[in-house]
Scaffold this motif. Sequence first.
Motif, PDB file in Angstrom:
ATOM      1  N   ASP A 145      11.951 -24.880  -2.582  1.00 13.70           N
ATOM      2  CA  ASP A 145      12.077 -25.791  -1.307  1.00 13.70           C
ATOM      3  C   ASP A 145      12.404 -24.238   0.273  1.00 13.70           C
ATOM      4  N   ARG A 148      16.051 -34.709  13.974  1.00 14.18           N
ATOM      5  CA  ARG A 148      14.696 -33.894  13.504  1.00 14.18           C
ATOM      6  C   ARG A 148      13.303 -33.920  14.475  1.00 14.18           C
ATOM      7  N   VAL A 168      10.411 -39.433  -2.015  1.00 14.55           N
ATOM      8  CA  VAL A 168      11.351 -39.206  -1.012  1.00 14.55           C
ATOM      9  C   VAL A 168      12.614 -39.963  -1.352  1.00 14.55           C
TER      10      VAL A 168
HETATM   11  C1  PBG Z   1      14.258 -30.155   5.086  1.00 13.23           C
HETATM   12  C2  PBG Z   1      13.384 -31.361   3.432  1.00 13.23           C
HETATM   13  C3  PBG Z   1      14.280 -32.734   3.304  1.00 13.23           C
HETATM   14  C4  PBG Z   1      13.732 -32.900   2.289  1.00 13.23           C
HETATM   15  C5  PBG Z   1      13.001 -32.256   1.687  1.00 13.23           C
HETATM   16  N1  PBG Z   1      13.168 -31.509   2.168  1.00 13.23           N
HETATM   17  C6  PBG Z   1      15.003 -33.473   4.557  1.00 13.23           C
HETATM   18  C7  PBG Z   1      14.964 -33.678   6.002  1.00 13.23           C
HETATM   19  O1  PBG Z   1      13.711 -33.002   6.849  1.00 13.23           O
HETATM   20  O2  PBG Z   1      15.761 -33.502   6.720  1.00 13.23           O
HETATM   21  C8  PBG Z   1      13.883 -34.993   2.014  1.00 13.23           C
HETATM   22  C9  PBG Z   1      13.478 -35.469   1.088  1.00 13.23           C
HETATM   23  C10 PBG Z   1      14.140 -36.823   0.340  1.00 13.23           C
HETATM   24  O3  PBG Z   1      14.433 -37.409   1.226  1.00 13.23           O
HETATM   25  O4  PBG Z   1      14.150 -36.783  -0.811  1.00 13.23           O
HETATM   26  N2  PBG Z   1      14.427 -29.488   4.005  1.00 13.23           N
END
Ligand code: PBG
Length: 328
Positions: free
Chosen positions: A120, A220, A276
């Motif tokens: 990621d 965000r 998620v």
């Molecule tokens: C940001 C990112 C997020 C998730 C994956 N990459 C969180 C966000 O944007 O706050 C969420 C993944 C999940 O909730 O399982 N690097």
Amino acid sequence: MSSGFPDRRMRRLRRTEVWRKMVAETRLAPEDFVYPMFAVEGSGVRNDVKSMPGVQQLSVDCLVDAAGAVHAAGVPSVILFGIPSEKDAHGSHGYDPEGIVPTAIRALKEQIPTLNVWADVCLCEYTEHGHCGLLTSEGEVDNDTTLPLLAKAARVYAEAGADAVAPSDMMDGRVRAIRDELDGANLGHVPIVSYAAKYASAFYGPFRDAAESTPAFGDRRGYQMDPPNAREALAEVALDIEEGADMVMVKPAGPYLDIIRAVREMVSVPVSAYQVSGEFSMIHAAAQNGWLDLRRAALESLIGIRRAGADLILTYFAKEAAEWLKEG
Ligand code: PBG
């Protein structure tokens, strides 16, 4: 064939398990899954993430063991998130070649060479303010100054051996910036999986515990997508593909099945969807209360995402689901 009952009986092909399997229009297999993992510094560290049953922050040694078990269950791929011991305004640990994620990638690729490892790419786990990019003096996330840092992080992960880089920051132009950086570093073979349609979602709550990435102020919504919008998701996806994305992602998955379907119909690249943390934890919480059956609910949530059109699913259920599927 007559137009209807009593000649036509839809139940005939549902009567037995064998029939149901034979006429299933959508299938779920361990190869469909990508398992998200959280790497922390140290050794012998296994911190339970309280809001996500069975999920742990793992030091690299433990992460390699855990990834080995996931791989042995038939899951081909993992995606890594890093939790550094120190954060700063620039998220510099995120693009440090000795940082937690490149270290984890090297260990995984060395010890489990056939495991497909995604990294990621985002700054939120590495910035002290928890936003996905650099801030302007007014406290806004600054798109254009963030791009070179994301590109650098992607290059560092690719150099460490990542099989794919997956930008999740939602800055405009980041796929182009990352592609240019990778190509310039002789890493033209490394694909970009872009979180193209990523919504500003309440369902990320538990992840932010796991990744310790809750924004210190604000939210965000200034860079992630607004939940009411579908056409905009298609525009995001089209732009990312134009910029060079090899695969696109819709995130979250369950509340956005219509988006998965619309993206599937629009593009020819593979489509992935991220079930998620909140989607995972909700099912667990209900199961813990005895309100629904964990296995059935989890598998149903996953087949629904596949039916909507996702080729791959990033899911915290990956290992268990792979085992359940093998049990039949
Ligand atoms: C940001 C990112 C997020 C998730 C994956 N990459 C969180 C966000 O944007 O706050 C969420 C993944 C999940 O909730 O399982 N690097």
